[in-house]
Write a protein that holds these residues in place. Structure first.
Motif, PDB file in Angstrom:
ATOM      1  N   ASP A  95      46.778  65.528  30.752  1.00 49.04           N
ATOM      2  CA  ASP A  95      46.860  66.681  31.640  1.00 49.04           C
ATOM      3  C   ASP A  95      45.564  67.488  31.573  1.00 49.04           C
ATOM      4  OD1 ASP A  95      49.412  65.857  32.164  1.00 49.04           O
ATOM      5  OD2 ASP A  95      50.409  67.479  31.079  1.00 49.04           O
ATOM      6  N   ALA A  96      45.272  68.221  32.632  1.00 46.08           N
ATOM      7  CA  ALA A  96      44.026  68.984  32.718  1.00 46.08           C
ATOM      8  C   ALA A  96      43.879  69.925  31.527  1.00 46.08           C
ATOM      9  CB  ALA A  96      43.994  69.776  34.017  1.00 46.08           C
ATOM     10  N   GLY A  97      42.732  69.852  30.868  1.00 45.63           N
ATOM     11  CA  GLY A  97      42.435  70.723  29.751  1.00 45.63           C
ATOM     12  C   GLY A  97      43.023  70.315  28.425  1.00 45.63           C
ATOM     13  N   LEU A  98      43.769  69.197  28.392  1.00 52.13           N
ATOM     14  CA  LEU A  98      44.412  68.758  27.153  1.00 52.13           C
ATOM     15  C   LEU A  98      43.774  67.470  26.635  1.00 52.13           C
ATOM     16  CD1 LEU A  98      48.206  69.359  27.938  1.00 52.13           C
ATOM     17  CD2 LEU A  98      46.494  70.970  27.070  1.00 52.13           C
ATOM     18  N   GLY A  99      43.888  67.247  25.335  1.00 50.12           N
ATOM     19  CA  GLY A  99      43.464  66.001  24.713  1.00 50.12           C
ATOM     20  C   GLY A  99      44.650  65.316  24.068  1.00 50.12           C
ATOM     21  N   VAL A 100      44.411  64.159  23.466  1.00 54.95           N
ATOM     22  CA  VAL A 100      45.473  63.366  22.841  1.00 54.95           C
ATOM     23  C   VAL A 100      45.248  63.355  21.330  1.00 54.95           C
ATOM     24  CG1 VAL A 100      46.556  61.090  22.682  1.00 54.95           C
ATOM     25  CG2 VAL A 100      45.745  61.933  24.887  1.00 54.95           C
ATOM     26  N   PRO A 101      46.005  64.158  20.564  1.00 55.85           N
ATOM     27  CA  PRO A 101      45.822  64.173  19.116  1.00 55.85           C
ATOM     28  C   PRO A 101      46.639  63.145  18.353  1.00 55.85           C
ATOM     29  CG  PRO A 101      47.353  65.881  19.707  1.00 55.85           C
ATOM     30  CD  PRO A 101      46.909  65.222  20.999  1.00 55.85           C
ATOM     31  N   GLU A 102      47.659  62.550  19.000  1.00 56.42           N
ATOM     32  CA  GLU A 102      48.507  61.618  18.258  1.00 56.42           C
ATOM     33  C   GLU A 102      49.262  60.708  19.206  1.00 56.42           C
ATOM     34  OE1 GLU A 102      48.924  59.719  15.869  1.00 56.42           O
ATOM     35  OE2 GLU A 102      49.534  61.088  14.264  1.00 56.42           O
ATOM     36  N   VAL A 103      49.543  59.508  18.730  1.00 54.41           N
ATOM     37  CA  VAL A 103      50.339  58.533  19.466  1.00 54.41           C
ATOM     38  C   VAL A 103      51.155  57.739  18.455  1.00 54.41           C
ATOM     39  CG1 VAL A 103      48.437  56.854  19.465  1.00 54.41           C
ATOM     40  CG2 VAL A 103      50.259  56.656  21.167  1.00 54.41           C
ATOM     41  N   GLN A 104      52.416  57.449  18.797  1.00 53.06           N
ATOM     42  CA  GLN A 104      53.287  56.681  17.915  1.00 53.06           C
ATOM     43  C   GLN A 104      54.101  55.694  18.729  1.00 53.06           C
ATOM     44  OE1 GLN A 104      53.956  56.840  14.211  1.00 53.06           O
ATOM     45  NE2 GLN A 104      51.831  57.433  14.623  1.00 53.06           N
ATOM     46  N   ALA A 105      54.236  54.471  18.202  1.00 54.15           N
ATOM     47  CA  ALA A 105      55.007  53.441  18.892  1.00 54.15           C
ATOM     48  C   ALA A 105      56.500  53.695  18.746  1.00 54.15           C
ATOM     49  CB  ALA A 105      54.658  52.071  18.321  1.00 54.15           C
ATOM     50  N   THR A 106      57.247  53.359  19.788  1.00 49.30           N
ATOM     51  CA  THR A 106      58.701  53.359  19.731  1.00 49.30           C
ATOM     52  C   THR A 106      59.159  51.929  19.442  1.00 49.30           C
ATOM     53  OG1 THR A 106      59.025  52.922  22.085  1.00 49.30           O
ATOM     54  CG2 THR A 106      58.737  55.231  21.419  1.00 49.30           C
ATOM     55  N   PRO A 107      60.415  51.742  19.023  1.00 54.54           N
ATOM     56  CA  PRO A 107      60.875  50.391  18.672  1.00 54.54           C
ATOM     57  C   PRO A 107      60.807  49.380  19.803  1.00 54.54           C
ATOM     58  CG  PRO A 107      62.331  52.034  17.730  1.00 54.54           C
ATOM     59  CD  PRO A 107      61.404  52.774  18.639  1.00 54.54           C
ATOM     60  N   ASP A 108      60.765  49.835  21.069  1.00 50.05           N
ATOM     61  CA  ASP A 108      60.714  48.889  22.186  1.00 50.05           C
ATOM     62  C   ASP A 108      59.299  48.652  22.713  1.00 50.05           C
ATOM     63  OD1 ASP A 108      60.140  51.221  23.525  1.00 50.05           O
ATOM     64  OD2 ASP A 108      61.894  51.168  24.843  1.00 50.05           O
ATOM     65  N   GLY A 109      58.280  49.185  22.024  1.00 47.51           N
ATOM     66  CA  GLY A 109      56.906  48.908  22.414  1.00 47.51           C
ATOM     67  C   GLY A 109      56.277  49.948  23.316  1.00 47.51           C
ATOM     68  N   ARG A 110      57.035  50.983  23.670  1.00 47.13           N
ATOM     69  CA  ARG A 110      56.425  52.093  24.383  1.00 47.13           C
ATOM     70  C   ARG A 110      55.781  53.047  23.379  1.00 47.13           C
ATOM     71  NH1 ARG A 110      61.200  54.034  28.266  1.00 47.13           N
ATOM     72  NH2 ARG A 110      62.409  53.578  26.366  1.00 47.13           N
ATOM     73  N   LEU A 111      55.247  54.158  23.876  1.00 46.92           N
ATOM     74  CA  LEU A 111      54.506  55.077  23.033  1.00 46.92           C
ATOM     75  C   LEU A 111      54.983  56.510  23.236  1.00 46.92           C
ATOM     76  CD1 LEU A 111      50.900  53.777  23.846  1.00 46.92           C
ATOM     77  CD2 LEU A 111      52.216  53.237  21.772  1.00 46.92           C
ATOM     78  N   LEU A 112      55.100  57.244  22.143  1.00 45.21           N
ATOM     79  CA  LEU A 112      55.193  58.691  22.213  1.00 45.21           C
ATOM     80  C   LEU A 112      53.768  59.222  22.130  1.00 45.21           C
ATOM     81  CD1 LEU A 112      58.131  59.569  19.784  1.00 45.21           C
ATOM     82  CD2 LEU A 112      58.211  59.409  22.287  1.00 45.21           C
ATOM     83  N   VAL A 113      53.391  60.063  23.076  1.00 45.04           N
ATOM     84  CA  VAL A 113      52.028  60.591  23.129  1.00 45.04           C
ATOM     85  C   VAL A 113      52.079  62.109  23.089  1.00 45.04           C
ATOM     86  CG1 VAL A 113      49.868  60.690  24.424  1.00 45.04           C
ATOM     87  CG2 VAL A 113      51.252  58.608  24.476  1.00 45.04           C
ATOM     88  N   LEU A 114      51.369  62.697  22.136  1.00 47.67           N
ATOM     89  CA  LEU A 114      51.201  64.148  22.097  1.00 47.67           C
ATOM     90  C   LEU A 114      49.957  64.523  22.892  1.00 47.67           C
ATOM     91  CD1 LEU A 114      51.770  65.475  18.444  1.00 47.67           C
ATOM     92  CD2 LEU A 114      53.068  66.093  20.484  1.00 47.67           C
ATOM     93  N   GLU A 115      50.088  65.546  23.720  1.00 44.52           N
ATOM     94  CA  GLU A 115      48.925  66.145  24.373  1.00 44.52           C
ATOM     95  C   GLU A 115      48.852  67.598  23.923  1.00 44.52           C
ATOM     96  OE1 GLU A 115      48.430  65.551  28.542  1.00 44.52           O
ATOM     97  OE2 GLU A 115      49.323  63.547  28.511  1.00 44.52           O
ATOM     98  N   ARG A 116      47.626  68.072  23.676  1.00 44.44           N
ATOM     99  CA  ARG A 116      47.467  69.393  23.069  1.00 44.44           C
ATOM    100  C   ARG A 116      46.194  70.061  23.554  1.00 44.44           C
ATOM    101  NH1 ARG A 116      45.154  69.134  17.238  1.00 44.44           N
ATOM    102  NH2 ARG A 116      43.542  68.294  18.599  1.00 44.44           N
ATOM    103  N   GLY A 117      46.272  71.391  23.645  1.00 42.41           N
ATOM    104  CA  GLY A 117      45.100  72.185  23.954  1.00 42.41           C
ATOM    105  C   GLY A 117      45.235  73.565  23.359  1.00 42.41           C
ATOM    106  N   PHE A 118      44.163  74.346  23.414  1.00 37.49           N
ATOM    107  CA  PHE A 118      44.179  75.705  22.875  1.00 37.49           C
ATOM    108  C   PHE A 118      43.351  76.608  23.772  1.00 37.49           C
ATOM    109  CE2 PHE A 118      42.256  79.100  20.325  1.00 37.49           C
ATOM    110  CZ  PHE A 118      43.401  79.706  19.817  1.00 37.49           C
TER     111      PHE A 118
END
Length: 345
Positions: free
Chosen positions: A218-241
């Motif tokens: 998203d505009a102005g945000l970066g990706v500080p973390e990503v984690q796999a789910t058991p089915d091969g998809r990803l949880l993605v954190l986006e963060r900004g300050f």
């Protein structure tokens, strides 16, 4: 990444942690009478500030940038000030700490953490960037090759302090994935690359660079973390300050399985034939109940802070237990805070 303010999970590891209590009740804050929903897909059980501004064996406990579930169900946590912690799975109390360094003994800007199937630790540093394998006692065992374009300029096209933040092992243990935080020079703003490595042998073999994918933050945000789910998809954190306003933290579910391999594309500028990783918003954490949390600086929700680490600590029938942690940057106006979420995917 050290955001400045006002001044892998393996399938086996997930199974071991299915009943993990992420935050001990003695150190947690929750209100059983309150609606804990952040969105239709995410709810927050509790949070804990118990480790904020504490020390363990002479080491500051904080600056946390990544979490992982160890093979015995306990937690591993890495600090971006070159420390690897072991934490009790229920109370979060530190049980061990070992220093980390590069091959020359220099400190790391450690950002991502995976506990591999043999118990060794894969740790990313955004300085070069790099991914190294460490033993439990902090000895370097090997180092993964990194594509030249992902290196910090002038060696490559990455911006300083914006490289490998997230690190996760996909189900089956054959594919490792690292997420860049920000776009490369020459790529469109907000388009970040996710790099993979493949094991060359089924059991315990070395990793070699594999496919690469593009993800639009998203505009102005970066990706500080990503984690796999058991089915091969990803949880993605986006963060900004934003100074004077506070943090933005959003949790997405992303699916790289039909995305274009971008490893051979020099510049990502919105080409029609490049399929980005598909993402779906799970929750904007500003909408979570505050649960009585307080903030040391302006925040749109006092529960929020510089959230940077994430681990999937359990799962059952499409519902995940997820633990987040904030990086306090050893800063008086930030807090080391753990968040226990339930996520429906």
């Amino acid at each position: 990444m050290r955001l400045r303010t006002v001044l892998a999970t393996t399938t086996a590891g997930l199974a071991a942690a299915t009943c993990l209590t992420a935050v001990g009740p003695a150190n947690a804050h929750a209100n059983s009478q309150e609606n804990h929903a952040c969105s239709p897909s995410v709810s927050i059980d509790r949070f804990s500030d118990a480790l904020d501004k504490t020390t363990y064996e002479g080491t500051f406990v904080g600056n946390f940038s990544a979490l992982a579930v160890d093979r015995d169900g306990s937690l591993a946590a890495v600090s971006d000030r070159s420390a690897l912690f072991g934490l009790d799975r229920e109370t979060l109390a530190p049980q061990a700490v070992v220093p980390l360094a590069d091959e020359n003994g220099a400190a790391l800007d450690s950002e991502g953490l995976v506990v591999d199937r043999d118990g060794t630790r894969l740790i990313s540093s955004e300085t070069e960037p790099s991914v190294r394998r460490y033993s439990r006692d902090g000895k370097i065992l090997d180092r993964l090759p990194v594509p030249d374009a992902l290196r910090v300029a002038p060696a490559g096209r990455a911006v300083s302090n914006g490289t490998f933040e997230g690190l996760t092992l996909l189900p089956g243990g054959r594919t490792l994935l690292a997420s860049m935080e920000y776009a490369l020079q020459g790529d469109s703003a907000g388009i970040v690359r996710f790099q993979t490595w493949q094991r060359t042998r089924p059991a315990g073999g070395p990793f070699e660079p594999g496919r690469q994918y593009a993800y639009r933050a998203d505009a102005g945000l970066g990706v500080p973390e990503v984690q796999a789910t058991p089915d091969g998809r990803l949880l993605v954190l986006e963060r900004g300050f934003t100074s004077g306003v506070g943090n933005t933290v959003r949790l997405y579910l992303a699916d790289p399985r039909r995305a274009t391999d971008t490893s051979g594309i020099e510049n990502l500028t919105g080409q029609d034939d490049v399929r980005l990783i598909k993402k779906t918003l799970l929750a904007d954490l500003v909408n979570c109940p505050s649960l009585g949390a307080t903030a040391k600086q302006p925040q749109p929700n006092p529960l929020l802070d510089n959230i940077e680490g994430m681990a999937v600590t359990g799962y059952s029938k499409g519902r995940l237990k997820v633990l987040l942690v904030s990086d306090d940057n050893q800063n008086a106006v930030q807090t080391t805070r753990f968040y226990s979420l339930r996520v429906r995917v």
